[in-house]
Design an enzyme around this catalytic site. Structure first.
Site, PDB file in Angstrom:
ATOM      1  N   ASP A 150     -63.208 -28.909 -92.182  1.00 57.54           N
ATOM      2  CA  ASP A 150     -62.807 -30.261 -91.743  1.00 57.54           C
ATOM      3  C   ASP A 150     -63.432 -31.439 -92.015  1.00 57.54           C
ATOM      4  O   ASP A 150     -64.203 -32.078 -91.531  1.00 57.54           O
ATOM      5  CB  ASP A 150     -62.898 -29.920 -90.113  1.00 57.54           C
ATOM      6  CG  ASP A 150     -64.484 -29.763 -89.661  1.00 57.54           C
ATOM      7  OD1 ASP A 150     -65.236 -29.182 -90.502  1.00 57.54           O
ATOM      8  OD2 ASP A 150     -64.833 -30.252 -88.360  1.00 57.54           O
ATOM      9  N   ASP A 202     -69.180 -31.426 -94.948  1.00 61.18           N
ATOM     10  CA  ASP A 202     -68.289 -30.569 -95.628  1.00 61.18           C
ATOM     11  C   ASP A 202     -67.822 -31.017 -96.840  1.00 61.18           C
ATOM     12  O   ASP A 202     -67.697 -30.215 -97.842  1.00 61.18           O
ATOM     13  CB  ASP A 202     -66.845 -30.803 -94.625  1.00 61.18           C
ATOM     14  CG  ASP A 202     -66.914 -30.216 -93.127  1.00 61.18           C
ATOM     15  OD1 ASP A 202     -66.518 -28.973 -93.165  1.00 61.18           O
ATOM     16  OD2 ASP A 202     -67.366 -30.971 -92.337  1.00 61.18           O
ATOM     17  N   HIS A 238     -75.685 -29.121 -92.728  1.00 63.48           N
ATOM     18  CA  HIS A 238     -75.070 -27.857 -92.117  1.00 63.48           C
ATOM     19  C   HIS A 238     -74.169 -27.167 -93.136  1.00 63.48           C
ATOM     20  O   HIS A 238     -74.321 -25.948 -93.343  1.00 63.48           O
ATOM     21  CB  HIS A 238     -74.268 -28.419 -90.734  1.00 63.48           C
ATOM     22  CG  HIS A 238     -74.543 -29.294 -89.847  1.00 63.48           C
ATOM     23  ND1 HIS A 238     -75.666 -28.441 -88.861  1.00 63.48           N
ATOM     24  CD2 HIS A 238     -74.575 -30.444 -89.438  1.00 63.48           C
ATOM     25  CE1 HIS A 238     -75.985 -29.529 -87.969  1.00 63.48           C
ATOM     26  NE2 HIS A 238     -75.269 -30.664 -88.242  1.00 63.48           N
ATOM     27  N   ASP A 239     -73.273 -27.730 -93.497  1.00 66.46           N
ATOM     28  CA  ASP A 239     -72.178 -26.877 -94.355  1.00 66.46           C
ATOM     29  C   ASP A 239     -72.622 -26.721 -95.532  1.00 66.46           C
ATOM     30  O   ASP A 239     -72.123 -25.509 -96.070  1.00 66.46           O
ATOM     31  CB  ASP A 239     -70.761 -27.966 -94.181  1.00 66.46           C
ATOM     32  CG  ASP A 239     -70.234 -28.127 -92.788  1.00 66.46           C
ATOM     33  OD1 ASP A 239     -70.930 -27.463 -91.856  1.00 66.46           O
ATOM     34  OD2 ASP A 239     -69.323 -28.911 -92.579  1.00 66.46           O
TER      35      ASP A 239
HETATM   36  C1  BDR Z   1     -70.725 -28.821 -87.680  1.00 68.59           C
HETATM   37  O1  BDR Z   1     -69.809 -29.539 -87.051  1.00 68.59           O
HETATM   38  C2  BDR Z   1     -69.410 -30.476 -87.798  1.00 68.59           C
HETATM   39  O2  BDR Z   1     -69.276 -31.769 -87.422  1.00 68.59           O
HETATM   40  C3  BDR Z   1     -69.903 -30.480 -88.922  1.00 68.59           C
HETATM   41  O3  BDR Z   1     -69.166 -30.605 -90.292  1.00 68.59           O
HETATM   42  C4  BDR Z   1     -70.525 -29.119 -89.072  1.00 68.59           C
HETATM   43  O4  BDR Z   1     -69.730 -28.181 -89.800  1.00 68.59           O
HETATM   44  C5  BDR Z   1     -72.255 -28.780 -87.031  1.00 68.59           C
HETATM   45  O5  BDR Z   1     -72.185 -28.697 -85.793  1.00 68.59           O
HETATM   46 CA    CA Z   2     -67.744 -29.121 -90.757  1.00 65.67          CA
END
Ligand code: BDR
Ligand code: CA
Length: 319
Positions: free
Chosen positions: A11, A16, A246-247
């Site tokens: 997303d 990302d 995160h990603d």
């Molecule tokens: C996740 O939520 C999205 O906002 C970020 O891209 C990540 O994948 C973190 O909680």
């Molecule tokens: Ca994401």
């Protein structure tokens, strides 16, 4: 070096975008396609952002498919204001990138995933870093892909920490808890890269300055995009000291599982009113063989080193 076939389900979104860069920078990845999801942005905007980021990084050859536009239990999606606050109104930190020179693919994202699993089987790695809606739809249509796919490593959930949307729910899982539950309780094996590890893996302005100093367009644009994210993190999570990777951590773990320590569990996702989006052990499968590895510790220094190595080399080569 034999390259791993990889599909990203994104997303797109700032982190990302970093996941795309990590996959393109990794020497052992053949990124065969991107599926777009709703979440940080609307699904069409996520697809266009993915095309823009690919083009910034010198790729007009990787197909981008538009996936489901809303959760499996609703008929529409409303973007949360917090998403615009963290990722910018345009999803990429309000940074202007040229309109992509090519369109998204006409075919279905779900069929692209199913066909790719049939074609590549154990050689295929899927990394979802948004809601699980696309994957759950593919599993519903072609349940056999659950055991045919080689590797599924997703960013989502929280086991040992609270959520980041509600006390129990992480954002990706919270978008479609029913879809995530369908995936985790299917026979598919997966690795969960949740807040337990991603909130420990941080990037600061020290690193983005290194990209800026490269003097390339890619280095400068990514520094601008990620500085927006770092500033947003300072505003909303001021005790962290950087932005969470995160990603791109999920992509890293898919390629090198030794970055994390995991617990072998059967997992489920709750979707009642009180506990919507909670990722937790499945009390109904206590004595069955497990199918989820939940990352609970991360070697953040080693990961950050590899992350910076891959991305800096990539940005250096994209003038
Ligand atoms: C996740 O939520 C999205 O906002 C970020 O891209 C990540 O994948 C973190 O909680
Ligand atoms: Ca994401």
């Amino acid at each position: 070096m034999a390259k791993r076939k990889m599909i990203l389900d994104l997303d797109t979104g700032i982190d990302d975008s970093l996941a795309i860069a990590y996959a393109l920078g990794a020497p052992d990845v053949d990124l065969i396609g991107i599926m777009s999801s709703y979440g940080n942005v609307y699904v069409e905007d996520g697809a266009v952002n993915a095309l823009k980021i690919l083009e910034l990084l010198g790729h007009t050859d990787i197909p981008v498919y538009v996936g489901e536009s809303h959760s499996s239990t609703s008929d529409h999606f409303d973007r949360m204001q917090v998403s615009a606050n963290i990722h910018g109104e345009n999803g990429i930190g309000q940074v202007e990138l040229p309109d992509p020179s090519r369109p998204v693919e006409k075919g279905s994202a779900i069929d692209f995933l199913i066909d790719s699993v049939h074609k590549y089987g154990k050689d295929l790695t899927l990394v979802p870093t948004g809601p699980m809606t696309n994957l759950a739809a593919a599993l519903k249509k072609a349940p056999e892909i659950a055991t045919e796919i080689g590797n599924m490593t997703f960013m989502g959930g929280a086991l040992t920490l609270p959520g980041n949307v509600t006390f129990v729910a992480e954002a990706n899982i919270n978008q479609d808890a029913e879809a995530a539950d369908a995936v985790l309780t299917s026979p598919m094996h997966s690795t969960m890269v949740g807040l337990d590890v991603t909130l420990r893996t941080l990037l600061t302005r020290k690193e983005t300055q290194q990209w800026r100093d490269l003097g390339t367009v890619a280095g400068e644009k990514f520094a601008d995009i990620v500085d927006y994210y770092i500033d947003a993190y300072r505003q909303f999570n001021d005790n962290l000291g950087g932005c969470a990777l995160h990603d791109p951590l999920a992509v890293g773990v898919a390629l090198d599982p030794s970055f994390v320590q995991t617990l072998d569990l059967n997992m489920r996702v709750k979707y009642g009113k009180e506990d919507y989006g909670r990722t937790i052990g499945d009390e109904n499968r206590l004595n069955e063989p497990t199918n989820v590895k939940v990352a609970v510790q991360v070697d953040k220094d080693r990961y950050l080193k590899v992350f910076m190595d891959y991305l800096t080399t990539l940005f250096k080569n994209n003038k």
